[in-house]
Design an enzyme around this catalytic site. Structure first.
Site, short mmCIF file in Angstrom:
data_model
loop_
_atom_site.label_atom_id
_atom_site.label_comp_id
_atom_site.label_asym_id
_atom_site.label_seq_id
_atom_site.Cartn_x
_atom_site.Cartn_y
_atom_site.Cartn_z
N HIS A 154 34.28 49.63 55.94
CA HIS A 154 33.77 49.00 54.71
C HIS A 154 32.76 49.88 53.98
CE1 HIS A 154 34.84 44.62 56.10
NE2 HIS A 154 35.82 45.50 56.28
N GLU A 248 41.73 40.07 47.19
CA GLU A 248 41.49 39.61 45.83
C GLU A 248 41.71 40.68 44.76
OE1 GLU A 248 37.72 36.66 47.03
OE2 GLU A 248 37.40 38.39 45.73
N TYR A 258 30.29 37.62 43.00
CA TYR A 258 31.68 37.35 43.38
C TYR A 258 31.81 36.67 44.74
CZ TYR A 258 32.94 39.37 39.06
OH TYR A 258 33.06 39.55 37.71
#
Length: 376
Positions: A154, A248, A258
């Site tokens: 990530h 998404e 978000y």
């Protein structure tokens, strides 16, 4: 049941009480095109090692990043044997050399930008640097932004210049979800800087490079050719809080939240912005671009190049069609894992594979850049 399992289930149950799982916002179902839609595909470049980002220069050259730390030069459709530049990266898990970008005033300002993972004093970080182009090679110019927390997973990594000539940078939350909601952290964000690394005066938060937040692992950026709106691709959970999938596509609003990790999918909650596409099965979308009005998205686990047709609807967008090209189902594709898709100066699409990243099944000649020509 063993006590450890009971404890784990109790933890997930506790966390779930504080997390909203929304639905998919799109009304259409994905349709499959194993051969694409009236296109011809050929190998443009092969024998790369985990390519991540491809950029074209105005003079016909192209540069591609390889995650172990090499920028490779492509001239006249041929890969130069010697690296354009080698960067000392921390190539671990998803970390290493990632996004590339070209200064919007190139070649008058002959600069290339690169984002990469590195290690210092036993700690892992990400930074963006500026590189001076010398034709056959590049040399370090300056650090644009530094000390973005890094990890095995990530790291985000996509960098692109927008129509406003500002540099946009995606950062992951390194599996620490709280960082995505923390405006004092650079992680789990889209950052926005000038080409020299300064904070633009019109950024949404005072003296901050943060442009939007509440992101998990954003990996793609693209601006709509007509409206100028920024679209973003983002990886959903892979086990955190007992959740999976929910990848998404978002339309980015300056200063918008978000939702990660508080909201997964389209939660419809005040104060949070819902995605326009949610895939409940793991797809993870990566690099993307608009081409002839449609959004093309390279995906990893689902091994598809996805075409999304959108229409402006009020302040947001309505998704009218989703096509999965070169895929037989949601787990098998003709070319394997796809990391990036870009439009070339010849008007064709170019797609990078990521089959040598430890999660794919490399075929002879991998990794490759495929050229996609649309038949008339």
């Amino acid at each position: 049941m063993k006590p450890k399992i009971l404890l784990t289930l109790a933890f997930f149950s506790f966390i779930s009480c504080f997390q909203i799982v929304g639905q998919k916002p799109q009304e259409v179902e994905d349709v499959y095109f194993p051969d694409g839609d009236n296109v011809q595909v050929s190998v443009w470049i092969d024998n790369l090692e985990i390519p991540w980002s491809l950029v074209f220069l105005p003079d016909g050259r192209a540069l591609v990043s390889e995650r172990p730390g090499r920028i490779r030069l492509i001239e006249n459709g041929k890969l130069s044997p010697e690296p354009y530049m080698t960067i000392p990266v921390k190539h671990i898990g998803e970390g290493g050399l990632m996004g590339l970008a070209v200064h919007p005033d190139f070649p008058q300002k002959p600069y290339i930008y690169a984002m990469y993972t590195y290690e210092t004093d036993g700690k892992i970080f990400n930074r963006v640097i500026r590189i001076k182009d010398n034709g056959k090679n590049g040399t370090f110019d300056k650090v644009i932004i530094d000390s973005i927390l890094g990890a095995r997973f990530h790291n985000g990594g996509r960098i692109k210049f927008g129509p406003d000539k500002m540099l946009y940078i995606t950062t992951g939350e390194i599996f620490k979800g709280d960082l995505a909601q923390n405006l004092n952290s650079l992680n789990g964000k889209i950052l926005r800087l000038t080409p020299d690394g300064e904070i633009p005066l019109d950024n949404p938060f005072p003296n901050s490079p943060v442009y939007s937040y509440g992101h998990r692992n954003p990996q793609g950026l693209a601006w709509h050719p007509e409206t100028g709106d920024l679209f973003e691709s983002e990886h959903g959970p892979s086990g955190e809080y007992g959740r999976f999938g929910h990848d998404e596509i978002n339309v980015i609003v300056k200063g918008g939240n978000y939702g990660w990790p508080k909201i997964i999918g389209a939660g419809g909650q005040p104060g949070y912005i819902d995605p326009i596409v949610v895939w409940k099965d793991a797809t993870p979308p990566s690099g993307m671009t608009f081409y002839k009005g449609d959004l093309f998205v390279a995906t990893l686990r689902s091994e598809a190049l996805i075409r999304i047709k959108v229409q402006k609807s009020g302040k947001s967008y309505k998704v009218t069609r989703i096509e999965r090209w070169f895929a037989f189902d949601n787990r098998r594709g003709k070319f394997g894992r796809l990391r990036d898709v870009v439009v070339g100066p010849d008007g064709n699409l170019y797609v990078l594979t990521s089959n040598r990243d430890g999660r794919g099944n490399p075929q002879p000649g991998d990794d490759k850049i495929y050229k996609i020509v649309f038949k008339k």
